[in-house]
Structures are given as structure tokens and as C-alpha cells.
Design a protein around this motif. Structure first.
Motif, PDB file in Angstrom:
ATOM      1  N   MET A   1      -0.460  66.032  75.071  1.00 15.94           N
ATOM      2  CA  MET A   1      -0.515  64.718  74.657  1.00 15.94           C
ATOM      3  C   MET A   1      -0.336  64.433  73.168  1.00 15.94           C
ATOM      4  SD  MET A   1      -3.865  62.375  75.630  1.00 15.94           S
ATOM      5  CE  MET A   1      -3.761  60.830  75.238  1.00 15.94           C
ATOM      6  N   VAL A   2      -0.945  65.622  72.447  1.00 12.66           N
ATOM      7  CA  VAL A   2      -0.371  65.492  70.846  1.00 12.66           C
ATOM      8  C   VAL A   2       0.917  65.628  70.590  1.00 12.66           C
ATOM      9  CG1 VAL A   2      -0.586  66.779  68.712  1.00 12.66           C
ATOM     10  CG2 VAL A   2      -2.683  66.632  70.420  1.00 12.66           C
ATOM     11  N   LYS A   3       1.710  66.232  71.442  1.00  8.68           N
ATOM     12  CA  LYS A   3       3.150  66.207  71.234  1.00  8.68           C
ATOM     13  C   LYS A   3       3.812  64.975  71.566  1.00  8.68           C
ATOM     14  CE  LYS A   3       4.076  71.251  71.870  1.00  8.68           C
ATOM     15  NZ  LYS A   3       4.938  72.294  72.462  1.00  8.68           N
ATOM     16  N   SER A   4       3.448  64.402  72.561  1.00 10.10           N
ATOM     17  CA  SER A   4       4.083  63.054  72.897  1.00 10.10           C
ATOM     18  C   SER A   4       3.696  62.120  71.841  1.00 10.10           C
ATOM     19  CB  SER A   4       3.539  62.701  74.228  1.00 10.10           C
ATOM     20  OG  SER A   4       2.383  62.316  74.295  1.00 10.10           O
ATOM     21  N   THR A   5       2.435  62.093  71.205  1.00  6.45           N
ATOM     22  CA  THR A   5       1.996  61.111  70.215  1.00  6.45           C
ATOM     23  C   THR A   5       2.773  61.398  68.932  1.00  6.45           C
ATOM     24  OG1 THR A   5      -0.175  61.193  70.958  1.00  6.45           O
ATOM     25  CG2 THR A   5      -0.033  60.359  69.100  1.00  6.45           C
ATOM     26  N   SER A   6       2.937  62.685  68.598  1.00  4.81           N
ATOM     27  CA  SER A   6       3.766  62.883  67.389  1.00  4.81           C
ATOM     28  C   SER A   6       5.218  62.410  67.591  1.00  4.81           C
ATOM     29  CB  SER A   6       3.819  64.315  66.817  1.00  4.81           C
ATOM     30  OG  SER A   6       4.346  65.282  67.790  1.00  4.81           O
ATOM     31  N   LYS A   7       5.668  62.775  68.723  1.00  2.00           N
ATOM     32  CA  LYS A   7       7.087  62.466  69.201  1.00  2.00           C
ATOM     33  C   LYS A   7       7.298  60.758  69.159  1.00  2.00           C
ATOM     34  CE  LYS A   7      10.698  62.930  72.462  1.00  2.00           C
ATOM     35  NZ  LYS A   7      11.324  61.776  72.523  1.00  2.00           N
ATOM     36  N   ASP A   8       6.407  60.226  69.785  1.00  5.21           N
ATOM     37  CA  ASP A   8       6.381  58.698  69.597  1.00  5.21           C
ATOM     38  C   ASP A   8       6.239  58.080  68.196  1.00  5.21           C
ATOM     39  OD1 ASP A   8       6.418  58.440  72.413  1.00  5.21           O
ATOM     40  OD2 ASP A   8       4.300  58.307  72.512  1.00  5.21           O
ATOM     41  N   ALA A   9       5.394  58.646  67.218  1.00 11.37           N
ATOM     42  CA  ALA A   9       5.414  58.240  65.789  1.00 11.37           C
ATOM     43  C   ALA A   9       6.836  58.626  65.374  1.00 11.37           C
ATOM     44  CB  ALA A   9       4.080  59.105  65.228  1.00 11.37           C
ATOM     45  N   GLN A  10       7.434  59.860  65.582  1.00  9.07           N
ATOM     46  CA  GLN A  10       8.687  60.073  64.712  1.00  9.07           C
ATOM     47  C   GLN A  10       9.710  59.078  65.278  1.00  9.07           C
ATOM     48  OE1 GLN A  10       9.436  64.051  65.827  1.00  9.07           O
ATOM     49  NE2 GLN A  10       8.245  64.715  64.450  1.00  9.07           N
ATOM     50  N   ASP A  11       9.696  58.787  66.647  1.00 13.26           N
ATOM     51  CA  ASP A  11      10.487  57.636  67.307  1.00 13.26           C
ATOM     52  C   ASP A  11      10.621  56.272  66.697  1.00 13.26           C
ATOM     53  OD1 ASP A  11      12.024  59.560  68.910  1.00 13.26           O
ATOM     54  OD2 ASP A  11      10.784  58.977  70.623  1.00 13.26           O
ATOM     55  N   LEU A  12       9.177  56.160  66.545  1.00 16.41           N
ATOM     56  CA  LEU A  12       8.839  54.687  65.685  1.00 16.41           C
ATOM     57  C   LEU A  12       9.513  54.903  64.475  1.00 16.41           C
ATOM     58  CD1 LEU A  12       7.253  52.019  65.666  1.00 16.41           C
ATOM     59  CD2 LEU A  12       5.312  53.188  65.065  1.00 16.41           C
ATOM     60  N   PHE A  13       9.043  55.548  63.509  1.00 16.16           N
ATOM     61  CA  PHE A  13       9.672  55.767  62.212  1.00 16.16           C
ATOM     62  C   PHE A  13      11.448  55.788  62.288  1.00 16.16           C
ATOM     63  CE2 PHE A  13       5.256  57.742  61.117  1.00 16.16           C
ATOM     64  CZ  PHE A  13       5.186  56.439  60.257  1.00 16.16           C
ATOM     65  N   ARG A  14      11.831  56.380  63.007  1.00 19.65           N
ATOM     66  CA  ARG A  14      13.427  56.370  63.104  1.00 19.65           C
ATOM     67  C   ARG A  14      13.673  54.863  63.429  1.00 19.65           C
ATOM     68  NH1 ARG A  14      13.146  61.015  66.470  1.00 19.65           N
ATOM     69  NH2 ARG A  14      13.178  62.866  65.188  1.00 19.65           N
ATOM     70  N   SER A  15      13.165  54.272  64.291  1.00 16.97           N
ATOM     71  CA  SER A  15      13.502  52.977  64.727  1.00 16.97           C
ATOM     72  C   SER A  15      13.111  52.052  63.644  1.00 16.97           C
ATOM     73  CB  SER A  15      12.886  52.385  66.204  1.00 16.97           C
ATOM     74  OG  SER A  15      11.470  52.457  65.799  1.00 16.97           O
ATOM     75  N   LEU A  16      12.214  51.966  62.831  1.00 14.81           N
ATOM     76  CA  LEU A  16      11.956  51.503  61.783  1.00 14.81           C
ATOM     77  C   LEU A  16      12.935  51.476  60.626  1.00 14.81           C
ATOM     78  CD1 LEU A  16       7.986  51.397  61.366  1.00 14.81           C
ATOM     79  CD2 LEU A  16       9.622  49.423  61.913  1.00 14.81           C
ATOM     80  N   HIS A  17      13.348  52.923  60.304  1.00 10.99           N
ATOM     81  CA  HIS A  17      14.193  53.218  59.332  1.00 10.99           C
ATOM     82  C   HIS A  17      15.524  52.612  59.648  1.00 10.99           C
ATOM     83  CE1 HIS A  17      16.577  55.110  56.149  1.00 10.99           C
ATOM     84  NE2 HIS A  17      16.695  56.166  57.017  1.00 10.99           N
ATOM     85  N   SER A  18      15.968  52.614  60.980  1.00  8.14           N
ATOM     86  CA  SER A  18      17.247  52.199  61.450  1.00  8.14           C
ATOM     87  C   SER A  18      17.376  50.708  61.036  1.00  8.14           C
ATOM     88  CB  SER A  18      17.659  52.612  62.665  1.00  8.14           C
ATOM     89  OG  SER A  18      16.899  52.170  63.792  1.00  8.14           O
ATOM     90  N   ALA A  19      16.316  50.029  61.605  1.00 10.00           N
ATOM     91  CA  ALA A  19      16.199  48.503  61.329  1.00 10.00           C
ATOM     92  C   ALA A  19      16.178  48.124  60.010  1.00 10.00           C
ATOM     93  CB  ALA A  19      15.025  47.947  62.275  1.00 10.00           C
ATOM     94  N   TYR A  20      15.228  48.794  59.143  1.00 13.66           N
ATOM     95  CA  TYR A  20      15.379  48.377  57.743  1.00 13.66           C
ATOM     96  C   TYR A  20      16.605  48.862  57.006  1.00 13.66           C
ATOM     97  CZ  TYR A  20      13.324  47.308  53.252  1.00 13.66           C
ATOM     98  OH  TYR A  20      12.811  46.852  52.161  1.00 13.66           O
ATOM     99  N   SER A  21      17.416  49.597  57.357  1.00 14.98           N
ATOM    100  CA  SER A  21      18.626  49.993  56.707  1.00 14.98           C
ATOM    101  C   SER A  21      19.626  48.958  56.972  1.00 14.98           C
ATOM    102  CB  SER A  21      19.033  51.336  57.127  1.00 14.98           C
ATOM    103  OG  SER A  21      19.568  51.255  58.797  1.00 14.98           O
ATOM    104  N   ALA A  22      19.586  48.031  58.031  1.00 10.95           N
ATOM    105  CA  ALA A  22      20.329  46.882  58.182  1.00 10.95           C
ATOM    106  C   ALA A  22      19.965  45.650  57.428  1.00 10.95           C
ATOM    107  CB  ALA A  22      20.395  46.594  59.529  1.00 10.95           C
ATOM    108  N   THR A  23      18.996  45.701  56.407  1.00  9.52           N
ATOM    109  CA  THR A  23      18.129  44.789  55.845  1.00  9.52           C
ATOM    110  C   THR A  23      19.338  44.469  54.627  1.00  9.52           C
ATOM    111  OG1 THR A  23      15.932  45.145  56.544  1.00  9.52           O
ATOM    112  CG2 THR A  23      16.206  43.651  54.386  1.00  9.52           C
ATOM    113  N   PRO A  24      19.562  43.321  54.221  1.00  4.82           N
ATOM    114  CA  PRO A  24      20.358  43.056  53.004  1.00  4.82           C
ATOM    115  C   PRO A  24      19.902  43.518  51.724  1.00  4.82           C
ATOM    116  CG  PRO A  24      20.352  41.035  54.287  1.00  4.82           C
ATOM    117  CD  PRO A  24      19.248  42.025  54.840  1.00  4.82           C
TER     118      PRO A  24
END
Length: 115
Positions: free
Chosen positions: A1-24
Motif C-alpha cells: 500500500m505504501v508503494k502505491s501511495t508513493s507512486k500515486d504521489a510521483q504520478d501526481l507531481f509529474r502531471s502537475l509539472h507537465s501541466a505547469y510547463s505549458a503555462t506562459p
């Protein structure tokens, strides 16, 4: 369960970073300004907690200046954002002029509060 939580957190940060990199770039600069203003207010609160609040009106003026400026910058970011359909007819120059005028009024009130 801990591995899935950390993986979910990493996926969240990756998606936030990719979305924010498109910001002007102009919105990123405003975001940096907001972070700086809030960080300055936090430093003032920390200083007051460590040293004391003898001239309390000075402390209050400094913190309210930082927080008020951050709020006005967030309003500027909302108005300048091209994806926001609510302010599509508002020119960025007009939004910046409103930001400058509101900052002027805010700081005149703060200077008046200082005495």
C-alpha cells in the motif's frame, strides 16, 4: 500500500509539472512574485515570533502589505490568463494598470496606518 501511495504521489507531481510547463512565461513570473510576497510575510511572522512585536502596527503593516500585494497579484494573474473566458475582453495593459493603481491605494492606506 505504501508503494502505491508513493507512486500515486510521483504520478501526481509529474502531471502537475507537465501541466505547469505549458503555462506562459508571464504567468510564471506573476506566480513567482506571489510566492515571494507570501514568503516575505512568513519571514516577518517568524521574526515577530522570535524577537517580539514591540511596534505591533509596523509588523501588522508589513504583513498586510505582503499579503495584500499577493492577493492583487493573483487577481492580475486571473485577468491576464488567456484561458480565462471571463476576462477575454480586458486588455492586459488595463489589468496591469488596475494592479498598479490598487497597489498604490493599498500602500497609501498602509503608510497611513503606520502613522
Amino acid at each position: 500500500m505504501v508503494k502505491s501511495t508513493s507512486k500515486d504521489a510521483q504520478d501526481l507531481f509529474r502531471s502537475l509539472h507537465s501541466a505547469y510547463s505549458a503555462t506562459p512565461t508571464n504567468l510564471k513570473i506573476i506566480d513567482l512574485y506571489v510566492v515571494f510576497a507570501v514568503f516575505t510575510a512568513l519571514i516577518q511572522v517568524l521574526y515577530m515570533a522570535l524577537v517580539g512585536s514591540f511596534p505591533f502596527n509596523s509588523f501588522l503593516s508589513g504583513v498586510l502589505s505582503c499579503i495584500g500585494t499577493a492577493v492583487l497579484a493573483v487577481c492580475l494573474r486571473i485577468q491576464v490568463n488567456k484561458e480565462n473566458k471571463e476576462f477575454k475582453d480586458l486588455a492586459p495593459e488595463r489589468a496591469f494598470a488596475d494592479f498598479v493603481l490598487c497597489n498604490l491605494v493599498l500602500h497609501l492606506v498602509i503608510i497611513n496606518f503606520l502613522g
